[in-house]
Design an enzyme around this catalytic site. Structure first.
Site, PDB file in Angstrom:
ATOM      1  N   LYS A  79       0.857  -1.192   0.000  1.00 14.76           N
ATOM      2  CA  LYS A  79       0.000   0.000   0.000  1.00 14.76           C
ATOM      3  C   LYS A  79       0.892   1.241   0.000  1.00 14.76           C
ATOM      4  O   LYS A  79       1.925   1.274   0.680  1.00 14.76           O
ATOM      5  CB  LYS A  79      -0.859  -0.060   1.267  1.00 14.76           C
ATOM      6  CG  LYS A  79      -1.972   0.955   1.405  1.00 14.76           C
ATOM      7  CD  LYS A  79      -2.755   0.629   2.674  1.00 14.76           C
ATOM      8  CE  LYS A  79      -3.944   1.553   2.880  1.00 14.76           C
ATOM      9  NZ  LYS A  79      -4.738   1.132   4.063  1.00 14.76           N
ATOM     10  N   SER A 155      -9.500   0.569   3.011  1.00 11.12           N
ATOM     11  CA  SER A 155      -8.722   1.462   2.187  1.00 11.12           C
ATOM     12  C   SER A 155      -7.569   0.778   1.449  1.00 11.12           C
ATOM     13  O   SER A 155      -6.931   1.378   0.583  1.00 11.12           O
ATOM     14  CB  SER A 155      -8.150   2.591   3.059  1.00 11.12           C
ATOM     15  OG  SER A 155      -7.256   2.101   4.042  1.00 11.12           O
ATOM     16  N   SER A 179      -9.547  -1.856   7.098  1.00  9.00           N
ATOM     17  CA  SER A 179      -8.975  -1.572   5.790  1.00  9.00           C
ATOM     18  C   SER A 179      -8.174  -2.702   5.170  1.00  9.00           C
ATOM     19  O   SER A 179      -7.808  -2.621   4.005  1.00  9.00           O
ATOM     20  CB  SER A 179      -8.096  -0.315   5.865  1.00  9.00           C
ATOM     21  OG  SER A 179      -8.905   0.834   6.000  1.00  9.00           O
TER      22      SER A 179
END
Length: 464
Positions: A79, A155, A179
């Protein structure tokens, strides 16, 4: 698009045994990214030169007869809020795009490199990790690998999509309110939110320090165990970490007499028909006959909302003052609102958090493992403001975390396992396997047990 042909575990074994070269695995991953990422939009940056160099190093070590590390040659991605040396850490936002590249790797990235893993790039996310859909205004929406008209969750949506599409067998994400677990569920992959403090957050751009967890998404439960084992332990840059409690790997089998209970109440009320069917399938596979109620779940979710808004708003106060227009409206408005919350509300939220944690610990006196759906529904359509649940229109960006937020607030370890409750033609959902603090191994062992039952018992597509 299909799930990975090989797990990280299998890839590393083949590299160690000389069946395949690490550079060939890296090249195959990079080729898959080039071919498939334009439709997925999972990657925001590809580190091809680094990947090939790291892979060549692994092959050279094998040629010298050295013993290879546990993730030797395994391609992975992170990420884009993890520091990667030489790459600007975007955090999903435009406000950081002009900042200099990171001078060093995040702790988790450095430890995976030491374990032999090969970094292929950085992944899309909701801006500053504040969202559940990865519909990013700056870098575009990440698409679901099982249906490109739908969201990947967030996310850590880029992480879920990259693993779900078979670009890499392993990806790092972060989990503050769900997330890791939400995109793992919606993309049909395994996910782990470890016990709070087990994995160091040094070099990871924060969101809510008291709730943030480093986590991973992978092709199987054992991949998650290998990754966590490589990353765990004290991190000098993260005061919340603690010494590694010992080797972390799924148990050979579930312990005799394992007490598994299905969470009802809040977790049943906010699960749609398919999500609840997924829970039933998993419960049957694990032999779960008991029910348990976390009466404070609604309070825990409310507390998570307040703590998230307050800490996130405080973190970004200076940035919002200096570069208000650089923030996307979806996250900006909530950060502004969070910065205005009364201090008394936050104190109440922390008390609620403590009370519900104590209640959860009492549940673990009677049960070893708790089972719940990971999301209320399967992946909503991209661009949809709401999704339907029991005839009620709920806001998608906030409500996909209905079932993960109460657990986040408590810092408990959770393994998310993909389930296809509507058969091979349907969309994946996920179930949460929740254990007491420090029992990450039990979550992973149960995840492995469901994995082995998946084709016959959970309706997973043959390609998965």
């Amino acid at each position: 698009m299909t799930a990975p042909v090989f797990s990280a575990t299998e890839m590393a074994r083949r590299v160690r045994e000389g069946d395949v070269r690490a550079v060939d695995l890296a090249a195959a991953s990079l080729a898959a990214i080039e071919a498939r990422n334009p439709a997925l939009n999972a990657y925001t940056g590809v580190t091809a030169e680094r990947a090939l160099a790291e892979a060549a190093e692994i092959d050279a070590r094998r040629a010298r007869g050295e013993r290879l590390p546990p993730l030797a040659g395994v391609p992975y991605a992170v990420k884009n809020l993890f520091d990667v040396q030489g790459v600007t850490t975007l955090c999903g936002g435009r406000v950081h795009a002009d900042e200099p590249p990171a001078a060093s790797d995040a702790t988790a990235v450095a430890r995976l490199r030491a374990a032999g893993a090969v970094l292929t790039g950085t992944l899309n996310m909701d801006e500053h990790a504040y969202g559940f859909t990865t519909e990013n205004s700056h870098y575009g929406a990440t698409r679901n690998p099982h249906d490109a008209s739908r969201v990947a969750g967030g996310s850590s949506g880029g992480s879920g999509a990259a693993v779900g599409a078979g670009l890499v067998p392993l990806a790092l994400g972060t989990d503050t309110n769900g997330s890791v677990r939400v995109p793992a569920a919606l993309c049909g992959v395994f996910g782990i939110k470890p016990t709070y403090g087990r994995l160091g957050r040094g070099g990871v751009y924060p969101f809510v320090f008291s709730l943030d967890h480093v986590g991973a998404l992978g092709a199987c439960a054992n991949d998650l165990a290998l990754a966590c084992a490589a990353m765990q332990g004290v991190d000098a840059r993260d005061p919340a970490t603690y010494p590694a409690p010992g080797p972390l790997a799924p148990l050979p089998g579930l312990p005799a007499g394992l007490r598994v209970a299905v969470l009802d109440g809040w977790f049943e009320r906010w699960a749609g028909p398919s999500a609840w069917r997924a829970v039933d399938l998993a419960a049957s596979a694990l032999g779960a006959r008991a029910r348990a109620t976390l009466h404070g779940a609604e309070r825990a979710r409310s507390a998570a909302f307040l703590i998230t808004g307050t800490e996130g708003g405080a973190l970004h106060r200076a940035g919002l003052r200096a570069r208000y227009d650089a923030y996307e409206p979806h996250s900006r408005d909530r950060l502004l609102a969070g910065g205005l919350l009364p201090a008394a509300w936050v104190s109440d939220a922390q008390r609620a958090r403590r009370d519900v944690h104590e209640e959860a610990m009492r549940l673990f006196d009677r049960h070893d493992l708790l089972l719940a759906a990971a999301t209320p529904v399967a992946a909503p359509l991209a661009g949809a403001a709401t999704f339907d649940l029991h005839g009620q229109a709920l806001p998608a960006r906030a409500s996909l975390g209905l079932l993960t937020q109460p657990i986040s607030c408590l810092g408990l370890p959770v393994c998310t396992v993909p389930v296809w409750p509507d058969g091979p033609g349907g969309l994946p959902l996920g179930v949460q396997l929740i254990a007491a603090p420090g029992r990450d191994d039990l979550c992973l062992a149960a995840g492995a047990a469901l994995e082995h039952a998946s084709v016959a018992r959970l309706g997973a597509p043959a390609s998965a």
